[in-house]
Design a protein around this motif. Structure first.
Motif, PDB file in Angstrom:
ATOM      1  N   ALA A  63     -28.367 -14.565 -23.267  1.00  0.00           N
ATOM      2  CA  ALA A  63     -28.459 -14.215 -21.612  1.00  0.00           C
ATOM      3  C   ALA A  63     -28.585 -15.774 -20.826  1.00  0.00           C
ATOM      4  CB  ALA A  63     -29.596 -13.462 -21.308  1.00  0.00           C
ATOM      5  N   SER A 120     -35.226 -11.807 -30.945  1.00  0.00           N
ATOM      6  CA  SER A 120     -35.492 -11.557 -29.605  1.00  0.00           C
ATOM      7  C   SER A 120     -35.332 -13.126 -28.950  1.00  0.00           C
ATOM      8  CB  SER A 120     -36.912 -11.151 -29.211  1.00  0.00           C
ATOM      9  OG  SER A 120     -37.928 -11.848 -30.045  1.00  0.00           O
ATOM     10  N   SER A 158     -31.474  -2.006 -31.411  1.00  0.00           N
ATOM     11  CA  SER A 158     -32.187  -2.830 -30.037  1.00  0.00           C
ATOM     12  C   SER A 158     -30.962  -3.509 -29.694  1.00  0.00           C
ATOM     13  CB  SER A 158     -33.256  -3.724 -30.570  1.00  0.00           C
ATOM     14  OG  SER A 158     -33.071  -4.731 -31.391  1.00  0.00           O
ATOM     15  N   ILE A 193     -31.372 -12.947 -28.343  1.00  0.00           N
ATOM     16  CA  ILE A 193     -31.332 -11.938 -27.305  1.00  0.00           C
ATOM     17  C   ILE A 193     -31.213 -13.073 -25.958  1.00  0.00           C
ATOM     18  CG2 ILE A 193     -31.728 -10.177 -26.040  1.00  0.00           C
ATOM     19  CD1 ILE A 193     -32.607  -8.831 -28.712  1.00  0.00           C
ATOM     20  N   SER A 194     -32.445 -13.349 -25.933  1.00  0.00           N
ATOM     21  CA  SER A 194     -32.849 -14.211 -24.675  1.00  0.00           C
ATOM     22  C   SER A 194     -31.954 -15.466 -24.336  1.00  0.00           C
ATOM     23  CB  SER A 194     -34.199 -14.693 -24.385  1.00  0.00           C
ATOM     24  OG  SER A 194     -35.172 -13.525 -24.426  1.00  0.00           O
ATOM     25  N   LYS A 242     -32.768   0.505 -22.518  1.00  0.00           N
ATOM     26  CA  LYS A 242     -33.299   1.247 -23.652  1.00  0.00           C
ATOM     27  C   LYS A 242     -34.861   1.277 -23.574  1.00  0.00           C
ATOM     28  CE  LYS A 242     -29.287   0.216 -26.783  1.00  0.00           C
ATOM     29  NZ  LYS A 242     -28.524  -0.948 -25.980  1.00  0.00           N
ATOM     30  N   SER A 282     -36.492  -7.633 -23.767  1.00  0.00           N
ATOM     31  CA  SER A 282     -35.313  -8.792 -23.903  1.00  0.00           C
ATOM     32  C   SER A 282     -34.076  -8.579 -23.658  1.00  0.00           C
ATOM     33  CB  SER A 282     -35.695  -9.750 -25.207  1.00  0.00           C
ATOM     34  OG  SER A 282     -36.890 -10.229 -25.068  1.00  0.00           O
ATOM     35  N   HIS A 283     -33.589  -7.611 -24.448  1.00  0.00           N
ATOM     36  CA  HIS A 283     -32.145  -7.217 -24.416  1.00  0.00           C
ATOM     37  C   HIS A 283     -31.916  -6.301 -22.925  1.00  0.00           C
ATOM     38  CE1 HIS A 283     -28.411  -5.930 -25.936  1.00  0.00           C
ATOM     39  NE2 HIS A 283     -28.614  -4.649 -25.705  1.00  0.00           N
ATOM     40  N   ALA A 293     -38.822 -14.126 -20.691  1.00  0.00           N
ATOM     41  CA  ALA A 293     -38.887 -12.899 -21.847  1.00  0.00           C
ATOM     42  C   ALA A 293     -38.841 -14.278 -23.203  1.00  0.00           C
ATOM     43  CB  ALA A 293     -37.460 -12.394 -21.828  1.00  0.00           C
ATOM     44  N   MET A 295     -45.746 -14.450 -28.574  1.00  0.00           N
ATOM     45  CA  MET A 295     -46.120 -13.155 -29.661  1.00  0.00           C
ATOM     46  C   MET A 295     -45.891 -13.721 -30.991  1.00  0.00           C
ATOM     47  SD  MET A 295     -44.682  -9.992 -27.727  1.00  0.00           S
ATOM     48  CE  MET A 295     -44.222  -8.868 -29.299  1.00  0.00           C
ATOM     49  N   VAL A 300     -26.382 -10.248 -24.627  1.00  0.00           N
ATOM     50  CA  VAL A 300     -24.956 -10.106 -23.727  1.00  0.00           C
ATOM     51  C   VAL A 300     -24.054 -11.142 -24.155  1.00  0.00           C
ATOM     52  CG1 VAL A 300     -26.196 -11.830 -22.201  1.00  0.00           C
ATOM     53  CG2 VAL A 300     -24.814  -9.833 -21.254  1.00  0.00           C
ATOM     54  N   ILE A 322     -33.444  -7.379 -20.123  1.00  0.00           N
ATOM     55  CA  ILE A 322     -33.311  -8.492 -19.255  1.00  0.00           C
ATOM     56  C   ILE A 322     -32.156  -9.233 -19.292  1.00  0.00           C
ATOM     57  CG2 ILE A 322     -34.598 -10.550 -18.496  1.00  0.00           C
ATOM     58  CD1 ILE A 322     -37.145  -9.311 -19.441  1.00  0.00           C
ATOM     59  N   ALA A 323     -31.689  -9.384 -20.525  1.00  0.00           N
ATOM     60  CA  ALA A 323     -30.362 -10.016 -20.895  1.00  0.00           C
ATOM     61  C   ALA A 323     -29.253  -9.421 -20.112  1.00  0.00           C
ATOM     62  CB  ALA A 323     -30.186 -10.299 -22.298  1.00  0.00           C
ATOM     63  N   ASN A 324     -29.340  -8.163 -19.986  1.00  0.00           N
ATOM     64  CA  ASN A 324     -28.226  -7.400 -19.708  1.00  0.00           C
ATOM     65  C   ASN A 324     -28.343  -6.851 -18.184  1.00  0.00           C
ATOM     66  OD1 ASN A 324     -25.987  -6.840 -21.758  1.00  0.00           O
ATOM     67  ND2 ASN A 324     -27.898  -6.572 -22.860  1.00  0.00           N
ATOM     68  N   VAL A 325     -29.260  -7.386 -17.489  1.00  0.00           N
ATOM     69  CA  VAL A 325     -29.535  -6.965 -16.079  1.00  0.00           C
ATOM     70  C   VAL A 325     -28.012  -7.045 -15.219  1.00  0.00           C
ATOM     71  CG1 VAL A 325     -30.098  -9.404 -15.262  1.00  0.00           C
ATOM     72  CG2 VAL A 325     -31.324  -7.378 -14.401  1.00  0.00           C
ATOM     73  N   ASN A 331     -40.460  -5.655 -27.769  1.00  0.00           N
ATOM     74  CA  ASN A 331     -40.261  -7.108 -27.004  1.00  0.00           C
ATOM     75  C   ASN A 331     -38.752  -7.468 -27.154  1.00  0.00           C
ATOM     76  OD1 ASN A 331     -41.001  -9.758 -25.963  1.00  0.00           O
ATOM     77  ND2 ASN A 331     -40.423 -10.319 -27.965  1.00  0.00           N
ATOM     78  N   GLU A 332     -38.125  -6.963 -28.235  1.00  0.00           N
ATOM     79  CA  GLU A 332     -36.837  -7.121 -28.595  1.00  0.00           C
ATOM     80  C   GLU A 332     -35.859  -6.448 -27.659  1.00  0.00           C
ATOM     81  OE1 GLU A 332     -35.022  -6.620 -32.341  1.00  0.00           O
ATOM     82  OE2 GLU A 332     -36.336  -8.280 -33.111  1.00  0.00           O
ATOM     83  N   VAL A 333     -36.341  -5.065 -27.372  1.00  0.00           N
ATOM     84  CA  VAL A 333     -35.549  -4.118 -26.520  1.00  0.00           C
ATOM     85  C   VAL A 333     -35.905  -4.718 -25.121  1.00  0.00           C
ATOM     86  CG1 VAL A 333     -35.479  -1.653 -25.569  1.00  0.00           C
ATOM     87  CG2 VAL A 333     -35.347  -2.165 -28.247  1.00  0.00           C
ATOM     88  N   ASN A 335     -35.267 -14.602 -17.906  1.00  0.00           N
ATOM     89  CA  ASN A 335     -34.829 -14.511 -19.379  1.00  0.00           C
ATOM     90  C   ASN A 335     -35.577 -15.593 -19.934  1.00  0.00           C
ATOM     91  OD1 ASN A 335     -32.622 -12.785 -20.338  1.00  0.00           O
ATOM     92  ND2 ASN A 335     -31.669 -13.475 -18.733  1.00  0.00           N
TER      93      ASN A 335
END
Lengths: 126, 146
Positions: B13, B6, B70, B9-10, A41, A27-28, B130, B137, B74, A30-33, A23-25, B127
């Motif tokens: 972004a 996570s 992971s 991370i979101s 990754k 999200s990462h 996500a 979860m 961004v 998607i964040a870097n799209v 899930n983290e990866v 995002n």
């Protein structure tokens, strides 16, 4: 008997760890799209679990499978189809995100079932 | 593999896409601006995204070497100006026209900005999805052993 039950549960725990990390990866990713030259990754866990299960190590309790064996690998740059060198496919990532979320919920339900079984045994089936 | 990694991370972004949206709005707002502080017409600005690197301290601790790879989202590396030439428009009545009646207009293409705006909106929505997925979860994890 009890150790076997615990082993079974620890596999679910590793799978939960893998799902959380995935899930983290995702999200990462998607964040870097929109990040130039970013490569998506992925988390590798299922192959490892399958090979451990095929070798029979898990049922004998000799498995070296831990949460630290879960690997994060970068997708090769050759699969890039965008001019900015980024290979994140947003539709694919959203689908993986939804699938991963469901997988996680399933695993939580499964582990709850294991606990319920244990509780049932402790209560003597009453 | 922290609980809120996570989420962070979101969130990184989301703020990056919001900043991108701010800059796009700034570009659209200044599509006809011929005067800026340094005397030139307005120059189009773009946001430069960069993958946020894992902090060096995480590599030092062997325990977390695998887990923290992971990534952590961004970050905005900077806001850069588009160096493409200004548009030249013939309009002798304009106060900023030169002796030949040419006015230098900003190098903002409204269509490009609109397309980028839609792209930023969609990325923002992705995002948010996500983030919601991570949230559900995390809440589901609280149900273990109930």
């Amino acid at each position: 008997m009890l150790s076997k039950l615990l082993f079974n549960r620890s596999n679910i725990e590793h799978a939960l760890d893998a799902a959380w990390l995935r899930n983290e990866v995702i999200s990462h990713n998607i964040a870097n799209v929109d990040t130039p030259n970013y490569k998506r990754k992925t988390v590798q866990f299922e192959q490892l679990l399958t090979s451990e299960m095929k070798s029979g190590k898990i049922s004998h309790g000799a498995s070296k499978l831990t949460s630290r064996n879960i690997r994060i690998v970068e997708d090769p740059s050759s699969s890039s189809y965008r001019s900015d060198g980024n290979n994140v496919d947003i539709e694919n990532e959203m689908a993986l995100l939804a699938a991963n979320s469901i997988r996680y919920n399933t695993l939580v339900q499964k582990i709850n079932g294991e606990f319920q079984k244990l509780k049932n045994v402790i209560r003597g089936g009453r | 593999m922290g609980l809120f990694n996570s989420f962070n991370i979101s969130a990184s972004a989301l703020s990056a896409q919001r900043l991108r949206m701010d800059i796009i709005s700034q570009n659209i707002a200044n599509v006809n601006t011929t005067r800026t502080q340094d005397g030139t017409p307005y120059r189009r600005k773009t946001v430069l995204f960069q993958e946020k690197e894992v902090p060096f301290s995480h590599y030092l601790s062997r325990e977390s070497r695998e887990k923290y790879l992971s990534g952590s989202g961004v970050r905005v590396a900077g806001i850069v100006e588009d160096t493409s030439p200004f548009k030249e428009v013939y309009d002798p009545s304009h106060p900023d026209a030169d002796e030949n009646g040419i006015v230098r207009m900003p190098n903002v293409e409204i269509i490009t900005e609109m397309v980028n705006m839609i792209s930023a909106t969609r990325a923002y929505e992705a995002n948010v999805t996500a983030l919601n997925s991570s949230k559900s979860m995390a809440l589901k994890a609280l149900e273990i052993g109930r």
